[in-house]
Design a protein around this motif. Structure first.
Motif, PDB file in Angstrom:
ATOM      1  N   UNK A  17       0.880  -1.158   0.000  1.00  0.00           N
ATOM      2  CA  UNK A  17       0.000   0.000   0.000  1.00  0.00           C
ATOM      3  C   UNK A  17       0.921   1.212   0.000  1.00  0.00           C
ATOM      4  N   UNK A  18       0.366   2.399  -0.178  1.00  0.00           N
ATOM      5  CA  UNK A  18       1.182   3.612  -0.079  1.00  0.00           C
ATOM      6  C   UNK A  18       1.838   3.629   1.306  1.00  0.00           C
ATOM      7  N   UNK A  19       3.145   3.896   1.385  1.00  0.00           N
ATOM      8  CA  UNK A  19       3.831   3.792   2.683  1.00  0.00           C
ATOM      9  C   UNK A  19       3.306   4.736   3.757  1.00  0.00           C
ATOM     10  N   UNK A  20       2.615   5.790   3.366  1.00  0.00           N
ATOM     11  CA  UNK A  20       2.078   6.731   4.358  1.00  0.00           C
ATOM     12  C   UNK A  20       0.634   6.405   4.754  1.00  0.00           C
ATOM     13  N   UNK A  21       0.020   5.438   4.088  1.00  0.00           N
ATOM     14  CA  UNK A  21      -1.373   5.100   4.373  1.00  0.00           C
ATOM     15  C   UNK A  21      -1.440   4.033   5.460  1.00  0.00           C
ATOM     16  N   UNK A  22      -1.226   4.451   6.696  1.00  0.00           N
ATOM     17  CA  UNK A  22      -1.147   3.505   7.805  1.00  0.00           C
ATOM     18  C   UNK A  22      -2.495   2.848   8.090  1.00  0.00           C
ATOM     19  N   UNK A  23      -3.607   3.544   7.821  1.00  0.00           N
ATOM     20  CA  UNK A  23      -4.918   2.920   8.015  1.00  0.00           C
ATOM     21  C   UNK A  23      -5.090   1.722   7.079  1.00  0.00           C
ATOM     22  N   UNK A  24      -4.621   1.880   5.854  1.00  0.00           N
ATOM     23  CA  UNK A  24      -4.720   0.767   4.900  1.00  0.00           C
ATOM     24  C   UNK A  24      -3.839  -0.384   5.349  1.00  0.00           C
ATOM     25  N   UNK A  25      -2.613  -0.057   5.784  1.00  0.00           N
ATOM     26  CA  UNK A  25      -1.705  -1.113   6.223  1.00  0.00           C
ATOM     27  C   UNK A  25      -2.248  -1.829   7.455  1.00  0.00           C
ATOM     28  N   UNK A  26      -2.792  -1.070   8.401  1.00  0.00           N
ATOM     29  CA  UNK A  26      -3.374  -1.685   9.595  1.00  0.00           C
ATOM     30  C   UNK A  26      -4.519  -2.618   9.218  1.00  0.00           C
ATOM     31  N   UNK A  27      -5.317  -2.201   8.251  1.00  0.00           N
ATOM     32  CA  UNK A  27      -6.421  -3.031   7.760  1.00  0.00           C
ATOM     33  C   UNK A  27      -5.891  -4.297   7.106  1.00  0.00           C
ATOM     34  N   UNK A  28      -4.829  -4.154   6.327  1.00  0.00           N
ATOM     35  CA  UNK A  28      -4.187  -5.306   5.669  1.00  0.00           C
ATOM     36  C   UNK A  28      -3.690  -6.309   6.707  1.00  0.00           C
ATOM     37  N   UNK A  29      -2.984  -5.819   7.728  1.00  0.00           N
ATOM     38  CA  UNK A  29      -2.401  -6.687   8.757  1.00  0.00           C
ATOM     39  C   UNK A  29      -3.495  -7.460   9.496  1.00  0.00           C
ATOM     40  N   UNK A  30      -4.579  -6.766   9.841  1.00  0.00           N
ATOM     41  CA  UNK A  30      -5.659  -7.433  10.576  1.00  0.00           C
ATOM     42  C   UNK A  30      -6.409  -8.424   9.690  1.00  0.00           C
TER      43      UNK A  30
END
Length: 388
Positions: A309-322
């Motif tokens: 995901x875009x490296x600054x899009x932490x909400x997307x990354x958090x969603x991905x991890x969960x």
């Protein structure tokens, strides 16, 4: 397929000789070496009180195609019996994006040696081969676990006649057993990758190359017919596309089960771990975290493929991890692995997971001096846990 593993027996003219070591020679691996390669590649590595063996079954040569686009496996053999393999080193190529452009990277891995020959000048011979037979302007890449002191002492220290090592990144591999559900999770939707969505996935990779260096030049079309060995163990429905509230594709990842060709086996535990293991496994069964297998047993986890995901899009990354944790559990596994560079802004979210962490160092190697100028340091180094 363009590979440097021969399907015919070797001959004497194919042997590389060095004046620094006359008892041994270097040659290309052949299919006839596979059984020996399986044994020698299963070198034991200590890690946090556990002695591990990273195995390639049922075929090392087949498994190497999931690590490289073009394997280039060299073996060291006695001059008086070139059928015996005493050491190996893979110098294969990977197709990736460097500074946003499609390119090749030569990756040094699986440097293994029969312990009985460690007193010989085998490493001197291999490095002579690299010096004499590979273009001097080649830049090599390597990743070595901090706990693997043998490999680090060989690759990450200056040695006369060897390509000089240049430290580039600290990296972390997280074995995730629990993940916090982010508050924004329900703002995103997930769709399984299908043949109709392959073009969208490929377009997303092209966007990600602007942020990540050494990102493999993925083409998800290879999953449609399922014949490409670089995608071994993967199917279309192992991948998930993440869409935001505006139906824009903002993330991507896959769950990779490598058990059919690659295993992590426990050879032994330290004495404290042996005493603690029954209590830890009881705790693990309650908490849903990775349990410790019996000695000679294997760990059972998944690898995250292309967690992007875009490296600054932490909400997307958090969603991905969960979401990855949810899907891992649905597949009957407790944990998955993800690798991130320390300077990746997304790594900060990993404090919201319950994870076992392995530390490693990322180096480049060159005969021509510091290669940093060849790389845009503003881009984030990309790593895939399943190909390290």
């Amino acid at each position: 397929m363009d590979i440097d593993v021969l399907d015919a027996p070797f001959d004497e003219t194919a042997l590389y000789h060095s004046k620094n070591e006359t008892k041994f020679a270097v040659r290309n691996a052949t299919v006839e070496d596979d059984e020996q390669l399986i044994k020698i590649s299963a070198e034991t590595v200590p890690s946090n009180g556990i002695t591990l063996s990273y195995e390639r079954h049922p075929s090392y040569l087949a498994a190497s195609h999931a690590q490289y686009n073009r394997p280039d496996l060299k073996v060291v053999v006695p001059v008086d019996d070139p059928s015996i393999v005493i050491a190996m080193m893979n110098l294969g190529w990977r197709y990736c994006y460097i500074n946003g452009q499609p390119d090749l990277m030569r990756y040094v891995a699986d440097l293994r040696m029969n312990p009985a020959y460690r007193g010989a000048k085998v490493m001197r011979l291999l490095m002579d081969y690299v010096h004499d037979e590979i273009p001097q302007d080649t830049i090599f890449e390597s990743v070595v676990l901090n706990a693997n002191t043998v490999a680090a002492s060989i690759l990450h220290h200056e040695r006369s006649g060897f390509p000089l090592p240049y430290f580039y990144d600290e990296i972390r591999t997280f074995t995730v057993s629990q993940a916090v559900k982010p508050k924004t999770f329900n703002q995103y939707q997930f769709k399984t990758l299908t043949a109709e969505r392959v073009d969208d996935a490929n377009d997303f990779i092209l966007k990600m190359k602007d942020h990540y260096n050494f990102l493999p030049s993925y083409d998800f079309n290879a999953l449609v017919d399922g014949q490409n060995p670089f995608w071994a163990g993967l199917n279309l429905d192992d991948f998930y596309l993440i869409y935001d509230q505006h139906n824009q594709l903002v993330g991507l990842y896959g769950l990779w089960n490598q058990k059919s060709f690659k295993q992590t086996r426990v050879i032994d535990y330290s004495r404290p771990l042996k005493l603690m293991k029954p209590f830890y496994n009881a705790y693990a069964s309650v908490r849903g975290v990775l349990s410790l297998p019996k000695i000679q047993g294997t760990f059972d986890y998944l690898m995250l493929h292309s967690p992007l995901c875009h490296p600054e899009h932490l909400d997307v990354f958090a969603t991905l991890v969960f979401h990855a944790k949810q899907q891992t559990k649905r597949r009957g596994k407790e944990t998955y692995c993800i690798t991130l560079a320390e300077k990746d802004p997304r790594i900060g979210w990993m404090k919201n997971t319950t994870s076992h962490v392995l530390k490693a160092k990322h180096y480049f190697h060159s005969f021509k001096g510091n290669p940093y100028a060849a790389f845009d340091r503003k881009r984030i180094s990309y790593f895939e846990a399943g190909r390290i």
